[in-house]
Design a protein around this motif. Structure first.
Motif, mmCIF file in Angstrom:
data_model
loop_
_atom_site.group_PDB
_atom_site.id
_atom_site.type_symbol
_atom_site.label_atom_id
_atom_site.label_comp_id
_atom_site.label_asym_id
_atom_site.label_seq_id
_atom_site.Cartn_x
_atom_site.Cartn_y
_atom_site.Cartn_z
ATOM 1 N N LYS A 1 1.626 -13.155 7.808
ATOM 2 C CA LYS A 1 1.912 -12.006 6.946
ATOM 3 C C LYS A 1 2.785 -10.992 7.684
ATOM 4 C CE LYS A 1 -2.463 -12.393 4.426
ATOM 5 N NZ LYS A 1 -3.707 -11.691 3.990
ATOM 6 N N ARG B 1 5.356 -6.293 1.507
ATOM 7 C CA ARG B 1 4.785 -7.279 2.426
ATOM 8 C C ARG B 1 5.151 -8.682 1.948
ATOM 9 N NH1 ARG B 1 0.196 -4.682 0.242
ATOM 10 N NH2 ARG B 1 -0.637 -5.775 -1.579
ATOM 11 N N THR C 1 3.964 -12.928 2.507
ATOM 12 C CA THR C 1 2.945 -13.863 2.984
ATOM 13 C C THR C 1 3.467 -15.285 2.807
ATOM 14 O OG1 THR C 1 1.166 -12.368 2.265
ATOM 15 C CG2 THR C 1 0.562 -14.653 2.739
ATOM 16 N N GLU D 1 2.948 -18.763 1.929
ATOM 17 C CA GLU D 1 1.908 -19.484 1.194
ATOM 18 C C GLU D 1 1.984 -21.001 1.388
ATOM 19 O OE1 GLU D 1 0.710 -16.694 -2.503
ATOM 20 O OE2 GLU D 1 2.497 -17.902 -2.845
#
Length: 217
Positions: free
Chosen positions: A79, A92, A94, A96
């Motif tokens: 992250k 932000r 992330t 996945e």
């Protein structure tokens, strides 16, 4: 007279809202570049958020922005958060999904100046000159998103950043490839030198057949 003006404004607003409502409910921005490196080198520079500052076009818009790293060091679960000036805003990312040398799929969340969530992906495919990298962003448009797209060319605006990012990614990846080649060449030279030194040492030692028999008294 005032009533007519107000009525006219209402008609214009209704027409404008109707026009905005007809705008596409989804969007896709995509750019592709060929990098003269092997897929693993390009993949490594994208799969690790710590390295994005080396090539990301948005990091350069605000060198003073605050960044945070959480989760995995790289790959799935990594992250990255940022907060900066009006140009970069706050948000932000992330990772996945991460498939070595093939795909990095990212959840992209904007917090400021407006809240929205999009999906970003990097696709890596072997090419004649190295690797083809496709940077893609897709998402849905709410009413505000449709209004924005009605007056701004999303593809042109974001696409130019993608083009710049891919060009800088190519420079970073090619520099990595050069460093790797130099390191491998130095390693081979050291191994060859060690082997040559070992061969000379062994050749200088007398074998059993060449030993001189010393008579016993």
């Amino acid at each position: 007279m005032l009533k007519k003006i107000l009525l006219g404004l209402v008609v214009v607003l209704v027409a404008l809202c109707g026009f905005i409502a007809t705008r596409p409910s989804t969007f896709v921005v995509q750019r592709t570049a060929t990098l003269k490196v092997s897929p693993d080198i390009a993949f490594a520079a994208v799969n690790d958020f710590h390295r994005w500052a080396e090539w990301s076009p948005w990091d350069k818009m605000d060198p003073q922005q605050k960044t945070t790293f959480e989760g995995a060091a790289s790959g799935t679960g990594a992250k990255y958060g940022w907060s900066g000036n009006d140009q970069v805003g706050e948000g932000r990312m992330t990772i996945e999904e991460s498939r070595a040398n093939e795909l990095v799929r990212i959840k992209l969340e904007f917090i400021r100046p407006f809240a929205t969530t999009n999906s970003t992906s990097f696709l890596f495919a072997p090419a004649a000159e190295g690797v083809s990298v496709t940077w893609k962003m897709e998402g849905t448009n709410d009413f505000m998103g449709k209004a924005f797209s009605a007056f701004m060319d999303m593809d042109a605006m974001v696409g130019k950043d993608f083009d710049k990012g891919l060009a800088d990614l190519a420079k970073v990846a090619e520099a990595d490839a050069q460093k790797l080649a130099q390191a491998e060449a130095a390693k081979r030279a050291a191994e060859e030198a060690a082997a040559a030194a070992g061969g000379t040492s062994e050749a200088g030692q007398p074998g059993v057949e060449g030993a001189v028999a010393v008579p016993t008294p």
